[in-house]
Design a protein around this motif. Structure first.
Motif, short mmCIF file in Angstrom:
data_model
loop_
_atom_site.label_atom_id
_atom_site.label_comp_id
_atom_site.label_asym_id
_atom_site.label_seq_id
_atom_site.Cartn_x
_atom_site.Cartn_y
_atom_site.Cartn_z
N GLN A 37 -150.45 56.19 -46.85
CA GLN A 37 -149.94 54.99 -47.50
C GLN A 37 -150.70 53.74 -47.06
OE1 GLN A 37 -145.76 56.18 -46.13
NE2 GLN A 37 -145.32 54.97 -47.96
N PHE A 38 -150.94 53.61 -45.76
CA PHE A 38 -151.48 52.36 -45.23
C PHE A 38 -152.82 52.49 -44.50
CE2 PHE A 38 -146.75 52.07 -45.02
CZ PHE A 38 -146.60 51.15 -46.05
N GLY A 39 -153.31 53.70 -44.31
CA GLY A 39 -154.61 53.86 -43.64
C GLY A 39 -155.74 53.25 -44.47
N GLU A 40 -156.79 52.81 -43.80
CA GLU A 40 -157.87 52.10 -44.50
C GLU A 40 -158.50 52.95 -45.59
OE1 GLU A 40 -160.90 50.05 -42.40
OE2 GLU A 40 -159.51 48.89 -41.19
N TYR A 41 -158.67 54.23 -45.33
CA TYR A 41 -159.33 55.06 -46.34
C TYR A 41 -158.50 55.15 -47.62
CZ TYR A 41 -161.30 59.01 -48.80
OH TYR A 41 -161.85 59.79 -49.77
N HIS A 42 -157.18 55.25 -47.47
CA HIS A 42 -156.30 55.46 -48.62
C HIS A 42 -155.87 54.15 -49.29
CE1 HIS A 42 -155.84 59.77 -47.84
NE2 HIS A 42 -155.87 59.44 -46.56
N SER A 43 -156.15 53.02 -48.68
CA SER A 43 -155.73 51.75 -49.29
C SER A 43 -156.93 50.81 -49.49
CB SER A 43 -154.67 51.07 -48.41
OG SER A 43 -155.16 50.91 -47.08
N LEU A 44 -157.48 50.30 -48.41
CA LEU A 44 -158.54 49.31 -48.51
C LEU A 44 -159.79 49.85 -49.20
CD1 LEU A 44 -159.77 46.54 -47.81
CD2 LEU A 44 -160.40 47.49 -45.58
N ILE A 45 -160.21 51.04 -48.82
CA ILE A 45 -161.47 51.57 -49.35
C ILE A 45 -161.37 51.84 -50.85
CG2 ILE A 45 -163.10 53.51 -49.21
CD1 ILE A 45 -162.52 53.59 -46.21
N THR A 103 -170.10 49.12 -37.23
CA THR A 103 -169.46 48.05 -36.46
C THR A 103 -169.63 48.19 -34.95
OG1 THR A 103 -167.35 49.23 -36.35
CG2 THR A 103 -167.71 47.79 -38.25
N GLY A 104 -169.69 49.43 -34.46
CA GLY A 104 -169.72 49.63 -33.02
C GLY A 104 -168.37 49.40 -32.37
N ASP A 105 -167.28 49.31 -33.17
CA ASP A 105 -165.94 49.13 -32.60
C ASP A 105 -165.57 50.31 -31.73
OD1 ASP A 105 -165.63 46.71 -33.87
OD2 ASP A 105 -164.53 47.53 -35.59
N SER A 106 -164.57 50.10 -30.87
CA SER A 106 -164.11 51.18 -29.99
C SER A 106 -163.45 52.28 -30.82
CB SER A 106 -163.12 50.64 -28.97
OG SER A 106 -161.91 50.23 -29.60
N PHE A 107 -163.42 53.48 -30.26
CA PHE A 107 -162.75 54.59 -30.94
C PHE A 107 -161.29 54.27 -31.22
CE2 PHE A 107 -165.74 58.19 -29.28
CZ PHE A 107 -166.76 57.66 -30.05
N ARG A 108 -160.65 53.55 -30.31
CA ARG A 108 -159.23 53.22 -30.50
C ARG A 108 -159.05 52.27 -31.69
NH1 ARG A 108 -154.94 54.28 -27.78
NH2 ARG A 108 -156.16 55.10 -26.03
N THR A 109 -159.96 51.31 -31.83
CA THR A 109 -159.87 50.39 -32.97
C THR A 109 -160.05 51.14 -34.28
OG1 THR A 109 -160.73 48.56 -31.63
CG2 THR A 109 -160.88 48.33 -34.02
N ILE A 110 -161.04 52.02 -34.33
CA ILE A 110 -161.27 52.82 -35.53
C ILE A 110 -160.05 53.70 -35.82
CG2 ILE A 110 -162.70 54.61 -36.58
CD1 ILE A 110 -164.19 52.01 -36.34
N ALA A 111 -159.48 54.30 -34.77
CA ALA A 111 -158.31 55.17 -34.94
C ALA A 111 -157.13 54.40 -35.50
CB ALA A 111 -157.94 55.81 -33.59
N ASN A 112 -156.89 53.19 -35.00
CA ASN A 112 -155.78 52.38 -35.50
C ASN A 112 -156.00 51.97 -36.96
OD1 ASN A 112 -154.40 52.51 -33.08
ND2 ASN A 112 -155.31 50.62 -32.28
N SER A 113 -157.25 51.66 -37.31
CA SER A 113 -157.55 51.24 -38.67
C SER A 113 -157.32 52.36 -39.68
CB SER A 113 -159.00 50.74 -38.77
OG SER A 113 -159.21 49.61 -37.95
N PHE A 114 -157.76 53.56 -39.31
CA PHE A 114 -157.63 54.70 -40.23
C PHE A 114 -156.36 55.50 -40.01
CE2 PHE A 114 -162.07 53.67 -40.66
CZ PHE A 114 -162.40 54.05 -41.96
#
Length: 395
Positions: A37-45, A103-114
Motif C-alpha cells: 500500500q505505502f512502500g515506495e515501489y508500490h506507490s511513488l515509483i 543515493t548511497g543511503d544506509s540499508f536501514r533508510t532504504i529498508a524503511n522507504s521500501f
C-alpha cells in the motif's frame, strides 16, 4: 552455599528455556505488512513512471532503460514464493539495488522507504549488483579485440588529437568504513580508508577494462603492476594492433599503439606519461598538454560515475568484498547507460572544451627504458611539426 548456587543456576536455565520457547508475537511487522500500500515501489515509483524526468533522477536511468535492464537480469534475480510469504518481485529487487547505488543511503533508510526488512535489503543489494555485472559484462565491457583497439585509437585521434592511443588509464579511491582487522592496508595518503578502482577508458568515456579491490595504500603504479591488464600490457599479450607510422610522419618510422596516463604511472614503450620537472622546453610542454588533453577522458569518466551514482560520495559501510560488487555494478551500468541513451548525441569539440594546462607543477621522475624514451621523443617531435594543432601555441 552450594545449594544457593545450584538453585540460581537452575533458575537461569529455566529462564533461558522459557525465552527459547517463547512464540513470536509478530511474524511480520505491521509496517512491512503495508508494503504493497505505502512502500515506495508500490506507490511513488508507479507515479514516477508517468514523468520520465523524475523517474530518471530517481533511478539515474529512463523508464525504457530500467525495463531493458530488468529484462536482462530479471530471471537471475527472481525468487520463488513459499507457503509462508510471497517473494519480492524482480522489479522491486532491482529498484532497491538501484536506489542504493544512486543515493548511497544506509540499508536501514532504504529498508524503511521500501518497507522491507534491513536484513532483506542487505541481501538483495549485493545479489542484484552481482547479477547486473554477470549479465552485462560480456556485452558492455568485454576485453577489446585487436580490431576494437584499432577503432578506439582512431576515435582518440579524431576527437582528442592523440594518434595510436588505445585508452587513458587512472585509479580512483572508493572510500570505505575502516575494515576490521586490516591494519593500515586500506589506509591511503588522503587520510581515509579505501579500495582502489583502476580503469582504462576509451575516447567516448566508457570503461574498457577495470580492476577493483586493490588496497588503498597501494600506489597507482603498484595497482597497474598487480592487475591482469598491467601484466598483459607488460608481456605483450593484450592483442594491441601492430605499430604504424603517424599520419604525415612516415619519416619518423612506425610507432607502437600506446595508453596515456599521469605521472603516477611508469613510462613504457606502450604507456606514455608526462615529462617530469619544471621550466620545460616548449616542445615538451606541448607534449604534456597533448597527453593531458587525451588523458582527461578518464577523469571525466570518474566524474560522471560519482555524479551519477552518489554512493561514491558517501562512506561505504560494508566489507571490501561487498563494496567490490557495488563498484563493478556501477561501472557496467555506466557503460550500459552511455550506449543505450538515444539522446546521447556527441557534439563537436572545440578548443574551449579543454583549457591549456601550463602549470603542471613538478612531476616525479623515474627510470625508463630507452625504447620508451625514444617513443615519447618521437611523439614530441610529431606534435611540434606534422601533428601540431592551431591552439597548442597558447600553451
Amino acid at each position: 552455599m552450594e545449594d544457593i548456587t545450584t538453585i540460581a543456576a537452575l533458575y537461569l536455565l529455566w529462564k533461558s528455556y522459557k525465552r527459547s520457547n517463547k512464540r513470536r508475537s509478530v511474524w511480520v511487522h505491521n509496517v512491512i505488512k503495508r508494503r504493497t500500500q505505502f512502500g515506495e515501489y508500490h506507490s511513488l515509483i508507479k507515479e514516477l513512471r508517468l514523468d520520465d524526468c523524475r523517474f530518471q533522477r530517481y533511478f539515474r536511468m529512463t523508464c525504457v532503460q530500467f525495463d531493458d535492464l530488468l529484462a536482462r537480469v530479471g530471471v537471475r534475480i527472481s525468487r520463488m514464493d513459499t507457503n509462508y510469504r510471497r517473494s519480492l518481485s524482480a522489479a522491486e529487487r532491482l529498484s532497491i539495488c538501484l536506489r542504493y547505488l544512486a543515493t548511497g543511503d544506509s540499508f536501514r533508510t532504504i529498508a524503511n522507504s521500501f518497507r522491507v526488512g534491513v536484513s532483506t535489503v542487505s541481501t538483495i543489494i549485493p545479489d542484484v549488483a552481482t547479477a547486473i555485472w554477470d549479465c552485462l559484462v560480456e556485452e558492455f565491457m568485454a576485453v577489446p579485440s585487436t580490431e576494437e583497439w584499432r577503432s578506439i585509437a582512431e576515435k582518440f585521434e579524431e576527437r582528442w588529437n592523440f594518434p595510436l592511443c588505445c585508452g587513458a588509464l587512472d585509479g580512483k579511491h572508493v572510500v570505505l568504513k575502516a575494515p576490521e582487522n586490516t591494519g593500515s592496508q586500506f589506509f591511503n595518503y588522503k587520510g581515509t580508508f579505501s579500495l582502489d578502482l583502476f580503469a582504462v577508458v576509451d575516447a567516448e568515456r566508457c570503461f574498457r577494462v577495470i580492476d577493483v579491490g586493490g588496497y588503498g595504500r597501494t600506489s597507482d603504479g603498484g595497482i597497474l603492476a598487480n592487475s591482469a591488464f598491467g601484466q598483459a600490457l607488460k608481456s605483450g599479450s593484450l592483442q594491441l594492433p601492430a605499430g604504424l607510422p603517424l599520419s604525415g610522419g612516415d619519416h619518423l618510422g612506425p610507432l607502437p599503439h600506446v595508453f596515456v596516463a599521469d605521472e603516477a604511472f611508469p613510462l613504457r614503450k606502450n604507456l606514455m606519461r608526462p615529462f617530469p620537472g619544471r621550466n620545460l622546453p616548449r616542445e615538451r610542454r606541448i607534449f604534456n598538454y597533448r597527453l593531458s588533453r587525451a588523458r582527461l577522458v578518464v577523469e571525466n569518466a570518474f566524474g560522471i560515475l560519482s555524479s551519477q551514482w552518489r554512493m561514491y560520495r558517501r562512506v561505504i559501510e560494508v566489507q571490501p568484498e561487498v563494496a567490490e560488487k557495488f563498484v563493478k555494478a556501477t561501472c557496467i551500468l555506466h557503460n550500459f547507460l552511455r550506449r543505450t541513451t538515444q539522446a546521447n548525441t556527441q557534439r563537436a569539440f572545440s578548443v574551449a572544451d579543454v583549457e591549456p594546462l601550463p602549470g603542471l607543477g613538478r612531476i616525479a621522475a623515474n627510470n625508463s627504458a630507452r625504447e620508451a624514451i625514444r617513443v615519447r621523443e618521437v611523439f614530441t617531435s610529431y606534435f611540434n611539426a606534422e601533428g601540431m594543432v592551431p591552439w597548442q601555441d597558447d600553451v
